[in-house]
Design an enzyme around this catalytic site. Structure first.
Site, PDB file in Angstrom:
ATOM      1  N   LYS A   1      23.066 -10.781   1.729  1.00  0.00           N
ATOM      2  CA  LYS A   1      24.490 -11.331   1.641  1.00  0.00           C
ATOM      3  C   LYS A   1      25.243 -10.745   2.910  1.00  0.00           C
ATOM      4  O   LYS A   1      26.441 -10.897   2.910  1.00  0.00           O
ATOM      5  CB  LYS A   1      25.201 -11.069   0.391  1.00  0.00           C
ATOM      6  CG  LYS A   1      24.309 -11.704  -0.911  1.00  0.00           C
ATOM      7  CD  LYS A   1      25.091 -10.957  -2.305  1.00  0.00           C
ATOM      8  CE  LYS A   1      24.331 -11.196  -3.349  1.00  0.00           C
ATOM      9  NZ  LYS A   1      24.827 -10.551  -4.540  1.00  0.00           N
TER      10      LYS A   1
ATOM     11  N   ARG B   1      11.535   1.835   3.537  1.00  0.00           N
ATOM     12  CA  ARG B   1      10.656   1.217   4.727  1.00  0.00           C
ATOM     13  C   ARG B   1      11.839   0.196   5.117  1.00  0.00           C
ATOM     14  O   ARG B   1      12.256  -0.562   4.328  1.00  0.00           O
ATOM     15  CB  ARG B   1       9.493   0.659   4.067  1.00  0.00           C
ATOM     16  CG  ARG B   1       8.726  -0.622   4.746  1.00  0.00           C
ATOM     17  CD  ARG B   1       8.235  -0.172   5.950  1.00  0.00           C
ATOM     18  NE  ARG B   1       7.063   0.386   5.658  1.00  0.00           N
ATOM     19  CZ  ARG B   1       5.819   0.066   5.899  1.00  0.00           C
ATOM     20  NH1 ARG B   1       5.369  -0.925   6.534  1.00  0.00           N
ATOM     21  NH2 ARG B   1       4.623   1.077   5.782  1.00  0.00           N
TER      22      ARG B   1
ATOM     23  N   HIS C   1       6.209   6.330  11.115  1.00  0.00           N
ATOM     24  CA  HIS C   1       5.628   6.549   9.769  1.00  0.00           C
ATOM     25  C   HIS C   1       5.089   7.766   9.413  1.00  0.00           C
ATOM     26  O   HIS C   1       3.917   7.971   9.430  1.00  0.00           O
ATOM     27  CB  HIS C   1       4.490   5.288   9.899  1.00  0.00           C
ATOM     28  CG  HIS C   1       4.125   4.572   8.485  1.00  0.00           C
ATOM     29  ND1 HIS C   1       4.606   5.165   7.073  1.00  0.00           N
ATOM     30  CD2 HIS C   1       3.111   3.897   8.062  1.00  0.00           C
ATOM     31  CE1 HIS C   1       3.996   4.833   6.176  1.00  0.00           C
ATOM     32  NE2 HIS C   1       3.059   4.201   6.819  1.00  0.00           N
TER      33      HIS C   1
ATOM     34  N   ARG D   1       0.731  -1.168   0.018  1.00  0.00           N
ATOM     35  CA  ARG D   1       0.128   0.107   0.025  1.00  0.00           C
ATOM     36  C   ARG D   1       0.758   1.172   0.116  1.00  0.00           C
ATOM     37  O   ARG D   1       0.641   2.187  -0.729  1.00  0.00           O
ATOM     38  CB  ARG D   1      -0.914  -0.037   1.204  1.00  0.00           C
ATOM     39  CG  ARG D   1      -2.085   0.871   1.331  1.00  0.00           C
ATOM     40  CD  ARG D   1      -2.942   0.559   2.535  1.00  0.00           C
ATOM     41  NE  ARG D   1      -2.623  -0.873   3.024  1.00  0.00           N
ATOM     42  CZ  ARG D   1      -3.795  -1.680   2.640  1.00  0.00           C
ATOM     43  NH1 ARG D   1      -4.520  -1.639   1.955  1.00  0.00           N
ATOM     44  NH2 ARG D   1      -3.544  -2.950   3.011  1.00  0.00           N
ATOM     45  N   THR D   2       1.792   1.372   0.993  1.00  0.00           N
ATOM     46  CA  THR D   2       2.668   2.534   0.969  1.00  0.00           C
ATOM     47  C   THR D   2       3.478   2.681  -0.215  1.00  0.00           C
ATOM     48  O   THR D   2       3.619   3.802  -0.779  1.00  0.00           O
ATOM     49  CB  THR D   2       3.416   2.395   2.391  1.00  0.00           C
ATOM     50  OG1 THR D   2       2.490   2.321   3.553  1.00  0.00           O
ATOM     51  CG2 THR D   2       4.307   3.617   2.639  1.00  0.00           C
TER      52      THR D   2
END
Lengths: 306, 151
Positions: free
Chosen positions: A82, A103, A131, A53-54
């Site tokens: 890695k 994010r 957020h 969504r974001t």
């Protein structure tokens, strides 16, 4: 706002004037979301944790402004598996992009990225921490529907212990003289440190474990959040309260006609489907507002004024 | 003249750490790794003190502390007094107080904090100098003095 490189890590960094300016900019984007002002700009969306969504909202914002997007939506496909450090990933990507939208599943990742990155970082969520674009779209939705941010009666319902959106809202609303009502089961009540925060900034609040039509009759904003089973240490307690914090259409009978229901989404069952048809339901428009707010945040980080 | 002052006066070069709460003396020993030092050290505990009732004191020959070490002491034990002695003279005497920020000293207790996953310095804001409470600059986790774990 980190003035050095125009990153947006947390709303705590923004003063009242800046918040209002960004909301004004978002309103301009709502009136015309398609502007070719990011021509030649490349924006990286680095999603170390999936959030469809974001990510779609941010990428749509870049595309509608004429910029180009690079990035990844799953850390499993990157060198971090890695053992590459976040710093190295950021340094590498900053060679290519003018702005990084990130994010990350670790708390504080965005702050750290903003310290090491030569290009601005927009925090699209760092674990349970911050957020800011979600909070900005919440503010935008409140201002748009109520015509003001000052003196609102805001009811926060559900998981007030772990929900980062409700904590960020307390921070952002401290400039606007709100009255909060915290409605939550005893296990998920607003943490003491956040109530201390309210006291420190003179933010009025009331607490209740009851959720019914009389309790919410005076609300301007009803902000629903999800009560998640995994948050309960006592599953019997969960079974006891799980249906208590569900909003049904008939609970709106005494509500102010101007009241609006917000939800950060995704919804599971905390707002029953019959509420969707109510003129008070605003959560889908709220998500749409995220596009305009993110257009404003992106332009601000790139120092592009409209 | 009190006994503890005599101990201070007997030092030719070094540092006296005074006004240590009695239950914190060996925390300081461990913190500064005094058990590994090969110079004379005197450790006194439960000495009479006008201000504290009972206190601890540590006298260390030929050892002077960096600002980083002083900050470390401040995090664990507030309000101790550091006296620097050179050639039997007191050249500096100061109370150790918490700085505004603590960098590279304290481990963040939040397992999901970025500082526990990246090769980077931890940074904490001191939110209450009296109580010794800290807030992580990165994940915003608040910790009290009793919860502090040093790196």
């Amino acid at each position: 706002m980190n003035q050095k490189n125009r990153s947006l890590v947390t709303l705590e960094d923004l003063d009242k004037e800046k918040i209002l300016h960004l909301l004004d900019q978002a309103a301009k984007f709502e009136s015309n979301p398609n502007r070719k002002i990011l021509d030649g700009k490349i924006v990286a969306t680095l999603f170390f944790e999936p959030s469809t969504r974001t990510r779609l909202s941010f990428e749509t914002a870049v595309n509608r402004l004429g910029g180009r997007v690079i990035g990844f939506s799953d850390a499993a496909t990157t060198s971090s598996t890695k053992g590459e450090t976040l710093k190295d990933t950021i340094m590498m990507v900053s060679n290519y992009a003018d702005l990084i939208i990130m994010r990350h599943y670790l708390e504080g990742a965005a702050r750290y990225a903003s310290e090491v990155s030569p290009v601005p970082i927009i925090n699209a969520g760092d674990g349970a921490n911050q957020h800011p674009s979600q909070t900005m779209l919440d503010l935008y939705s409140m201002k748009k529907t109520q015509g003001r941010l000052e003196d609102l009666n805001i009811y926060l319902v559900g998981d007030l212990k772990y929900g980062r959106t409700v904590h960020s809202m307390l921070q952002a609303m401290r400039y606007f003289n709100p009255t909060f009502h915290f409605i939550a089961p005893s296990e998920l009540q607003m943490p003491e440190e956040w109530k201390d925060y309210c006291r420190h900034y003179g933010i009025k609040f009331h607490e209740s474990t009851e959720f019914n039509e009389d309790i919410i009759a005076d609300a301007d904003i009803l902000y629903m959040t999800r009560v998640q089973k995994e948050r309960f240490s006592d599953l019997l307690e969960y079974e006891r309260v799980k249906n208590t914090y569900i909003l049904h259409r008939d609970m709106l009978c005494k509500a102010k006609p101007t009241m609006k229901i917000l939800h950060p989404l995704p919804r599971v069952n905390e707002i029953s489907q019959d509420v969707d048809e109510s003129p008070m339901a605003y959560y889908f428009q709220q998500a749409k507002n995220g596009l305009f707010v993110r257009e404003a945040l992106i332009c601000n980080s790139l120092d592009i004024q409209i | 003249m009190g006994k503890s002052e005599l101990l201070v006066a007997a030092l030719q070069n070094g540092t006296v750490i005074d006004h240590i709460p009695t239950d914190k003396v060996f925390d300081i020993v461990n913190l500064l790794k005094l058990q590994e030092m090969k110079t004379p050290i005197t450790i006194g505990n439960y000495l009479s003190s006008h201000r504290m009732g009972r206190k601890g004191i540590i006298k260390i020959s030929d050892r002077f502390f960096t600002d980083h070490e002083v900050d470390k002491m401040a995090v664990v034990v507030p309000n101790i007094q550091l006296t620097t002695i050179r050639d039997y003279e007191v050249v500096d005497k100061k109370s150790v107080t918490m700085p505004d920020e603590i960098n590279g000293i304290v481990k963040c207790p939040n397992p999901k904090c970025i500082t526990n996953h990246e090769p980077m310095l931890t940074r904490f804001f001191v939110t209450d100098k009296e109580c010794g409470s800290l807030r992580c600059r990165y994940c915003n986790k608040e910790i009290t003095r009793d919860e502090v774990k040093l790196l």
